[in-house]
Design an enzyme around this catalytic site. Structure first.
Site, PDB file in Angstrom:
ATOM      1  CE  LYS A 183      42.274  25.016 -46.514  1.00  0.00           C
ATOM      2  NZ  LYS A 183      41.236  24.173 -46.869  1.00  0.00           N
ATOM      3  CD  GLU A 190      37.589  27.630 -51.587  1.00  0.00           C
ATOM      4  OE1 GLU A 190      37.334  26.587 -51.924  1.00  0.00           O
ATOM      5  OE2 GLU A 190      38.452  27.803 -50.867  1.00  0.00           O
TER       6      GLU A 190
END
EC number: 1.1.1.44
Length: 468
Positions: A183, A190
């Protein structure tokens, strides 16, 4: 009285939405929040839902069927430790705590070790997709004891996003902190994606003076091709949104990009592992320099530089920027997945990179059409050292590198900052270089610090008295 199938601790928006998501899949859910008001608010706003509110930790824990499955959605850090400590007196051996927060992976490794020693199971779980994803289906990255994961897998599978091929966007990642690590790298990617898009926007504005409507049209066209992704999709909408005064909203938003620290964690881990995560790290630094607004305004009045000139043919430059953006994105993912490989080796996680790419295809912020290409690359060669070496990505690099070079050259000549585009070129050229000037650095290190060096023509380690 029958017991509830799962409990959720933390009724801020993510916890609330995940509880509602779980309930909507037919499960009975106990909910608890440290402050009573939040729990009451959730119940009042969702009449008729199979949500059972509890106002003491003891009653909450006792309401759950065994082995208990408890999802923590509390503030990462001390808040997570406090929540775990409050639960432990009422837990039985074999109960399962799932931490769905944005937790630093080393904290997850520690908690997994400590709780395992006490007979409890701990699953550190990355959850991506924001508020909407939590409610409708996020991408889920669980890590911890495999046997404990099997006991929560049916629920996680039902609440996860579903890709176009019908596959749920959840898979067991690996032991202890693996889920939260993946993550974290997702969040770093991102950052890179967002900064690359911002630089493309800056180039189109600076080089072609495109209007917001033209930008929206350009991004709409891009979203119908190789760049099809959630971030490109929302960006086209952003360009045309107006405020109550009729101003384009994006044009009146202060140019200071905030961050929550997860990009920094990714870069720090890269340094710890010796991984050249240059593009993503530049995207973190770009946010930092954006926050120096007052200094930048003052510097703009003192420091000279070129004024942007026209980039020439409109259609040609737009296509160059599109190609550069796609190749930059590929470099960013290549770096991110290379770091996953290094972490997998360091922490003995045995990560499945193709499966990781598959669960990013829906629900999460970086979901994109080209993720299937990553899955395909690892299916063809699970041990590939770097995604740039995979046939599809090598071909894109062959076809698009000139556009990337042209765009970076234009930006440098015209004073438009493009730190991540430039990082993409530098990484690509460094990675493909059979020889780098690091030999001189080794000589310097030996000169001032007797750090020794190796030679290309002899075996062994050498030191030279450079002043003789």
């Amino acid at each position: 009285m029958s017991k509830q199938q799962i409990g959720v601790v933390g009724m801020a928006v993510m916890g609330r939405n995940l509880a509602l998501n779980i309930e909507s899949r037919g499960y009975t859910v106990s909910i608890f929040n440290r402050s009573r008001e939040k729990t009451e608010e959730v119940i009042a706003e969702n009449p008729g839902k199979k949500l059972a509110p509890y106002y003491t930790v003891k009653e909450f824990v006792e309401s759950l069927e065994t082995p208990r499955r408890i999802l923590l959605m509390v503030k990462a850090g001390a808040g997570t430790d406090a929540a775990i400590d409050s639960l432990k007196p009422y837990l039985d051996k074999g109960d399962i705590i799932i931490d769905g927060g944005n937790t630093f992976f080393q904290d997850t490794i520690r908690r997994n070790r400590e709780l395992s020693a006490e007979g409890f199971n701990f699953i550190g779980t990355g959850v991506s997709g924001g508020e909407e994803g939590a409610l409708k289906g996020p991408s889920i990255m669980p890590g911890g004891q495999k046997e404990a994961y099997e006991l929560v897998a049916p629920i996680l599978t039902k609440i996860a996003a579903v890709a176009e091929d019908g596959e749920p966007c959840v898979t067991y990642i690996g032991a202890d902190g693996a889920g939260h690590y993946v993550k974290m790298v997702h969040n770093g990617i991102e950052y890179g994606d967002m900064q690359l898009i911002a630089e493309a926007y800056s180039l189109l504005k600076g080089g072609l003076n495109l209007s917001n409507e033209e930008l929206a049209q350009t991004f709409t066209e891009w979203n119908n091709g190789e760049l099809s992704s959630y971030l490109i999709d929302i960006t086209k909408d952003i360009f045309t949104k107006k405020d109550e005064d009729g101003n384009y909203l994006v044009d009146v938003i202060l140019d200071e990009a905030a961050n929550k620290g997860t990009g920094k964690w990714t870069s720090q881990s890269a340094l710890d592992l010796g991984e050249p995560l240059s593009l993503i790290t530049e995207s973190v630094f770009a946010r930092y320099i954006s926050s120096l607004k007052d200094q930048r305004v003052a510097a703009s009045k003192v420091l000279s530089g070129p004024q942007a000139q026209s980039a020439g043919d409109k259609a040609e430059f737009i296509e160059k920027v599109r190609s550069a953006l796609y190749l930059g994105k590929i470099v960013s993912y290549a770096q991110g997945f290379s770091q996953l490989r290094a972490a997998s080796e360091e922490y003995n996680w045995d990560l499945n990179y193709g499966e990781i790419a598959k669960i990013f295809r829906a629900g999460c912020i970086i979901r994109a059409q080209f993720l299937q290409k990553i899955t395909d690359a690892y299916a063809e060669n699970p041990q590939i050292a770097n995604l740039l070496l995979a046939p599809y990505f090598k071909q894109i690099a062959d076809d698009y590198q000139q556009a990337l070079r042209d765009v970076v050259a234009y930006a440098v000549q015209n004073g438009i900052p493009v730190p991540t585009f430039a990082a993409a070129v530098a990484y690509y050229d460094s990675y493909r270089a059979a020889v780098l000037p690091a030999n001189l650095i080794q000589a310097q290190r030996d000169y001032f610090g007797a750090h020794t060096y190796k030679r290309i023509d002899k075996e062994g380690v050498f030191h030279t008295e450079w002043l003789d």
